[in-house]
Design a protein around this motif. Structure first.
Motif, PDB file in Angstrom:
ATOM      1  N   ILE A   1       1.059  -1.277   0.044  1.00  0.00           N
ATOM      2  CA  ILE A   1      -0.019  -0.190   0.080  1.00  0.00           C
ATOM      3  C   ILE A   1       0.725   1.405   0.048  1.00  0.00           C
ATOM      4  O   ILE A   1       0.708   2.181  -0.823  1.00  0.00           O
ATOM      5  CB  ILE A   1      -0.968  -0.127   1.240  1.00  0.00           C
ATOM      6  N   ASP A   2       1.682   1.451   0.988  1.00  0.00           N
ATOM      7  CA  ASP A   2       2.628   2.680   1.056  1.00  0.00           C
ATOM      8  C   ASP A   2       3.401   3.062  -0.234  1.00  0.00           C
ATOM      9  O   ASP A   2       3.468   4.213  -0.645  1.00  0.00           O
ATOM     10  CB  ASP A   2       3.364   2.487   2.371  1.00  0.00           C
ATOM     11  N   THR A   3       4.044   2.056  -0.674  1.00  0.00           N
ATOM     12  CA  THR A   3       5.235   2.440  -1.532  1.00  0.00           C
ATOM     13  C   THR A   3       4.164   2.974  -2.909  1.00  0.00           C
ATOM     14  O   THR A   3       4.783   4.080  -3.232  1.00  0.00           O
ATOM     15  CB  THR A   3       6.166   1.171  -1.890  1.00  0.00           C
ATOM     16  N   PRO A   4       3.277   2.254  -3.297  1.00  0.00           N
ATOM     17  CA  PRO A   4       2.705   2.864  -4.552  1.00  0.00           C
ATOM     18  C   PRO A   4       2.135   4.144  -4.297  1.00  0.00           C
ATOM     19  O   PRO A   4       2.103   5.139  -5.118  1.00  0.00           O
ATOM     20  CB  PRO A   4       1.590   1.785  -4.755  1.00  0.00           C
ATOM     21  N   PHE A   5       1.549   4.240  -2.893  1.00  0.00           N
ATOM     22  CA  PHE A   5       0.840   5.648  -2.709  1.00  0.00           C
ATOM     23  C   PHE A   5       1.948   6.657  -2.741  1.00  0.00           C
ATOM     24  O   PHE A   5       1.519   7.846  -3.318  1.00  0.00           O
ATOM     25  CB  PHE A   5       0.181   5.175  -1.372  1.00  0.00           C
ATOM     26  N   ASN A   6       3.045   6.459  -1.985  1.00  0.00           N
ATOM     27  CA  ASN A   6       3.745   7.517  -1.817  1.00  0.00           C
ATOM     28  C   ASN A   6       4.446   8.087  -3.167  1.00  0.00           C
ATOM     29  O   ASN A   6       4.806   9.113  -3.491  1.00  0.00           O
ATOM     30  CB  ASN A   6       5.133   6.995  -1.025  1.00  0.00           C
ATOM     31  N   ASP A   7       4.723   6.902  -4.009  1.00  0.00           N
ATOM     32  CA  ASP A   7       5.049   7.187  -5.309  1.00  0.00           C
ATOM     33  C   ASP A   7       4.292   8.091  -6.104  1.00  0.00           C
ATOM     34  O   ASP A   7       4.621   8.989  -6.817  1.00  0.00           O
ATOM     35  CB  ASP A   7       5.464   6.154  -6.123  1.00  0.00           C
ATOM     36  N   HIS A   8       2.885   7.813  -5.979  1.00  0.00           N
ATOM     37  CA  HIS A   8       1.685   8.638  -6.737  1.00  0.00           C
ATOM     38  C   HIS A   8       1.834  10.179  -6.264  1.00  0.00           C
ATOM     39  O   HIS A   8       1.365  11.209  -6.963  1.00  0.00           O
ATOM     40  CB  HIS A   8       0.427   8.050  -6.326  1.00  0.00           C
TER      41      HIS A   8
ATOM     42  N   ASN B   1      -4.023  10.919 -10.648  1.00  0.00           N
ATOM     43  CA  ASN B   1      -5.209  10.544 -10.635  1.00  0.00           C
ATOM     44  C   ASN B   1      -5.557  10.133  -8.965  1.00  0.00           C
ATOM     45  O   ASN B   1      -5.307   9.370  -8.661  1.00  0.00           O
ATOM     46  CB  ASN B   1      -5.409   9.098 -11.290  1.00  0.00           C
ATOM     47  N   HIS B   2      -6.199  11.294  -8.377  1.00  0.00           N
ATOM     48  CA  HIS B   2      -6.691  11.124  -6.990  1.00  0.00           C
ATOM     49  C   HIS B   2      -7.766  10.202  -6.687  1.00  0.00           C
ATOM     50  O   HIS B   2      -8.005   9.916  -5.558  1.00  0.00           O
ATOM     51  CB  HIS B   2      -6.730  12.373  -6.530  1.00  0.00           C
ATOM     52  N   GLU B   3      -8.189   9.699  -7.529  1.00  0.00           N
ATOM     53  CA  GLU B   3      -9.286   8.553  -7.523  1.00  0.00           C
ATOM     54  C   GLU B   3      -8.806   7.274  -7.839  1.00  0.00           C
ATOM     55  O   GLU B   3      -9.704   6.259  -7.900  1.00  0.00           O
ATOM     56  CB  GLU B   3     -10.568   8.973  -8.505  1.00  0.00           C
ATOM     57  N   SER B   4      -7.491   7.005  -8.175  1.00  0.00           N
ATOM     58  CA  SER B   4      -7.119   5.692  -8.489  1.00  0.00           C
ATOM     59  C   SER B   4      -6.791   4.877  -7.091  1.00  0.00           C
ATOM     60  O   SER B   4      -7.049   5.251  -5.832  1.00  0.00           O
ATOM     61  CB  SER B   4      -5.597   5.689  -8.851  1.00  0.00           C
ATOM     62  N   THR B   5      -7.247   3.498  -7.228  1.00  0.00           N
ATOM     63  CA  THR B   5      -7.269   2.503  -6.288  1.00  0.00           C
ATOM     64  C   THR B   5      -6.010   2.915  -5.256  1.00  0.00           C
ATOM     65  O   THR B   5      -6.130   2.809  -3.931  1.00  0.00           O
ATOM     66  CB  THR B   5      -7.325   1.084  -6.773  1.00  0.00           C
ATOM     67  N   VAL B   6      -4.917   2.808  -5.917  1.00  0.00           N
ATOM     68  CA  VAL B   6      -3.544   3.370  -5.105  1.00  0.00           C
ATOM     69  C   VAL B   6      -3.871   4.455  -4.182  1.00  0.00           C
ATOM     70  O   VAL B   6      -3.318   4.301  -2.904  1.00  0.00           O
ATOM     71  CB  VAL B   6      -2.604   3.487  -6.132  1.00  0.00           C
ATOM     72  N   VAL B   7      -4.429   5.593  -4.501  1.00  0.00           N
ATOM     73  CA  VAL B   7      -4.498   6.725  -3.627  1.00  0.00           C
ATOM     74  C   VAL B   7      -5.654   6.349  -2.792  1.00  0.00           C
ATOM     75  O   VAL B   7      -5.281   6.464  -1.366  1.00  0.00           O
ATOM     76  CB  VAL B   7      -4.945   8.058  -4.352  1.00  0.00           C
ATOM     77  N   LEU B   8      -6.723   5.767  -2.992  1.00  0.00           N
ATOM     78  CA  LEU B   8      -7.731   5.413  -2.319  1.00  0.00           C
ATOM     79  C   LEU B   8      -7.376   4.484  -1.099  1.00  0.00           C
ATOM     80  O   LEU B   8      -7.387   4.823   0.209  1.00  0.00           O
ATOM     81  CB  LEU B   8      -8.999   4.732  -2.742  1.00  0.00           C
ATOM     82  N   ARG B   9      -6.494   3.377  -1.241  1.00  0.00           N
ATOM     83  CA  ARG B   9      -6.042   2.437  -0.332  1.00  0.00           C
ATOM     84  C   ARG B   9      -5.171   3.210   0.657  1.00  0.00           C
ATOM     85  O   ARG B   9      -5.314   3.151   1.571  1.00  0.00           O
ATOM     86  CB  ARG B   9      -5.507   1.294  -1.080  1.00  0.00           C
TER      87      ARG B   9
ATOM     88  N   ALA C   1     -16.657   3.955   0.443  1.00  0.00           N
ATOM     89  CA  ALA C   1     -15.951   4.222   1.674  1.00  0.00           C
ATOM     90  C   ALA C   1     -15.285   5.392   1.680  1.00  0.00           C
ATOM     91  O   ALA C   1     -15.262   6.398   2.757  1.00  0.00           O
ATOM     92  CB  ALA C   1     -15.463   2.918   2.492  1.00  0.00           C
ATOM     93  N   VAL C   2     -14.478   5.696   0.705  1.00  0.00           N
ATOM     94  CA  VAL C   2     -13.405   6.866   0.469  1.00  0.00           C
ATOM     95  C   VAL C   2     -13.980   7.661  -0.593  1.00  0.00           C
ATOM     96  O   VAL C   2     -13.790   7.442  -1.620  1.00  0.00           O
ATOM     97  CB  VAL C   2     -11.853   6.339   0.154  1.00  0.00           C
ATOM     98  N   VAL C   3     -14.452   8.932   0.147  1.00  0.00           N
ATOM     99  CA  VAL C   3     -15.178   9.990  -1.064  1.00  0.00           C
ATOM    100  C   VAL C   3     -14.360  11.140  -0.932  1.00  0.00           C
ATOM    101  O   VAL C   3     -13.901  11.664   0.180  1.00  0.00           O
ATOM    102  CB  VAL C   3     -16.684  10.003  -0.816  1.00  0.00           C
ATOM    103  N   GLN C   4     -14.615  12.027  -1.862  1.00  0.00           N
ATOM    104  CA  GLN C   4     -13.900  13.202  -2.114  1.00  0.00           C
ATOM    105  C   GLN C   4     -14.554  14.225  -1.213  1.00  0.00           C
ATOM    106  O   GLN C   4     -16.001  14.075  -1.462  1.00  0.00           O
ATOM    107  CB  GLN C   4     -14.021  13.656  -3.700  1.00  0.00           C
TER     108      GLN C   4
END
Ligand SMILES: [Zn+2]
Length: 455
Positions: free
Chosen positions: A50-57, A167-175, A214-217
């Motif tokens: 979760i963290d590494t792809p999120f941080n990269d984004h 893409n702040h709606e990507s699964t990576v960001v939401l997770r 569950a995760v909404v803008q």
């Protein structure tokens, strides 16, 4: 907590050791840590998944805000460019990166020809490659024709605009956001039984559909939020920051997550929350106030005093360990912001505006003009209505004089803010998210050279 929230094994200090977890990842400047709820093995697994792809984004925000680099790796973000003249240099199209100092470089050598000045500028991220490239036949031919060949370490002067993709709606960001929310709830002592279902969806089953519901803008739904969110980098002297608000409404448990002042989400953590919960808030700057590690070094006497100040155990521990803890606490403190300071800011903004409108101060005072401009922008961008209603009926001012803003972003007129935001059309929420990205460029004065492309 006595168990790890991921594998649910009890901590025994040997097989299942406690892991020091950054609730907001360290790589994006998060400073809140906890030993309470994660084991070492699961800590490593979650970091990878979760963290590494999120941080990269989200790295792009660290680059834009010049966040000091971690572990010696300088930060870069991929950028697409439109250049004034076509770059040359054969082969496949290069990729470009934006550095923290706003220089832009291609991943392989290219060159720009300026016919008027008869100059050829070679750009490349690796100087060695550029030197070899400068001896190639194409460039030798140009040299023979009288062109001057120069090496540039930055190609910004050849650019019309650069575009950053996000893409702040990507699964990576939401997770990533969902993980921050659940860990903050655990950090605040929420009973794991209320969170088990969310954890199973997020980590065990990776259910994308459930994650998306569950995760909404976030969307500012009240007048005070609309005013605050318009040009907030101008009045937030701690901008950009990370924020977490944990709150409940009956059986519903929510966490508001804001990162870099730009990513804003509500996370619905549970619909079966049984406990009682005071609102919990965490606010930190992304860049520290003046933190100087040398202020926190000293002999055993100083160390004893610092340890006392932070409530760090001293007796019977190696001095190096105490020193490490003292530095960590001191550094963490250098980022913290009192959550009430934000509420004060909201109150000041609204009450000043009400005063200015009611007393009809003529234009020409910079602070008055700036606030009235902010209100006008909030009206055109987000449907802010306070000024119009005041002009229509001055008695409306009365309700703002003693307004309590402690429910800012949490609740309004008895309804939880996430539910109100959920009623705003998806299109409006998307537009608002894009506006947040635009403002993060305005905050560093780069909105004319760089754009965000939301996917
Ligand atoms: Zn575990």
């Amino acid at each position: 907590m006595n168990i790890c929230y991921v594998c649910e094994n009890p901590f025994d200090g040997e097989e299942i050791k406690r892991h020091e977890e950054h609730v907001i990842p360290n790589a994006i400047g998060g400073r809140l840590t906890s030993y309470e709820f994660l084991c070492e093995g699961c800590g490593v697994d979650l970091a990878d998944s979760i963290d590494t792809p999120f941080n990269d984004h989200l790295q792009v925000f660290s680059v834009l805000h010049g966040i000091s680099r971690d572990r010696g790796v300088s930060k870069k973000a991929a950028i697409e460019v439109i250049s004034r003249v076509m770059p040359q240099g054969g082969g496949k199209a290069p990729t470009y990166s934006l550095n923290s100092d706003f220089t832009v470089i291609p991943d392989r050598p290219i060159y720009f020809v300026n016919e008027e000045e008869r100059r050829v500028s070679v750009c490349c991220s690796v100087p060695k490659k550029a030197k070899v490239f400068m001896r190639n036949p194409e460039l030798s031919k140009l040299k023979a024709q009288g062109y001057e060949v120069v090496l540039e370490s930055d190609m910004t002067q050849f650019l019309v605009q650069g575009s950053l993709r996000i893409n702040h709606e990507s699964t990576v960001v939401l997770r990533g956001v969902a993980k921050i929310a659940i860990e903050y709830a655990l950090h605040c002592g929420v009973d794991f039984s209320s969170l088990r279902g969310f954890k199973a969806d997020l980590i065990d089953r990776c259910e994308e559909e459930k994650l998306r519901s569950a995760v909404v803008q976030y969307y500012p739904t009240t007048n005070e939020e609309k005013l605050y969110e318009t040009g907030k980098f101008r009045h937030e002297d701690w901008y950009p920051n990370h924020q977490l608000f944990l709150f409940s409404d009956g059986p519903d448990l929510y966490c508001y997550v804001e990162l870099f002042g730009a990513i804003q989400k509500y996370v619905h953590l549970s619909a079966h929350f049984l406990g009682r919960l005071e609102v919990q808030k965490y606010l930190q700057r992304v860049q520290s106030w003046n933190f100087d590690p040398s202020d926190w070094y000293g002999g055993p006497k100083d160390l004893h005093m610092f340890a006392g100040q932070f409530g760090i155990p001293f007796t019977g521990r190696p001095l190096e360990d105490v020193q490490k803890d003292v530095l960590h606490r001191a550094e963490t403190r250098a980022y913290e912001i009192d959550a009430d300071a934000q509420i004060d800011k909201v109150r000041n903004l609204v009450q000043l505006l009400v005063q200015f409108v009611v007393s009809d101060i003529p234009a020409g005072f910079p602070s008055v003009d700036a606030l009235l401009r902010k209100a006008a922008d909030a009206k055109s961008g987000l449907g802010f209505t306070l000024v119009d209603r005041l002009k229509h009926d001055m008695r409306y001012a009365l309700q703002w004089v003693h307004a309590d803003f402690s429910q800012f972003r949490i609740q309004s007129e008895g309804e939880p803010a996430p539910r109100l935001a959920g009623r705003v059309t998806p299109d409006e929420r998307r537009k608002y998210a894009a506006f947040r990205l635009y403002e993060s460029l305005c905050s560093i004065g780069r909105e004319n050279e760089i754009a965000f492309l939301s996917e």
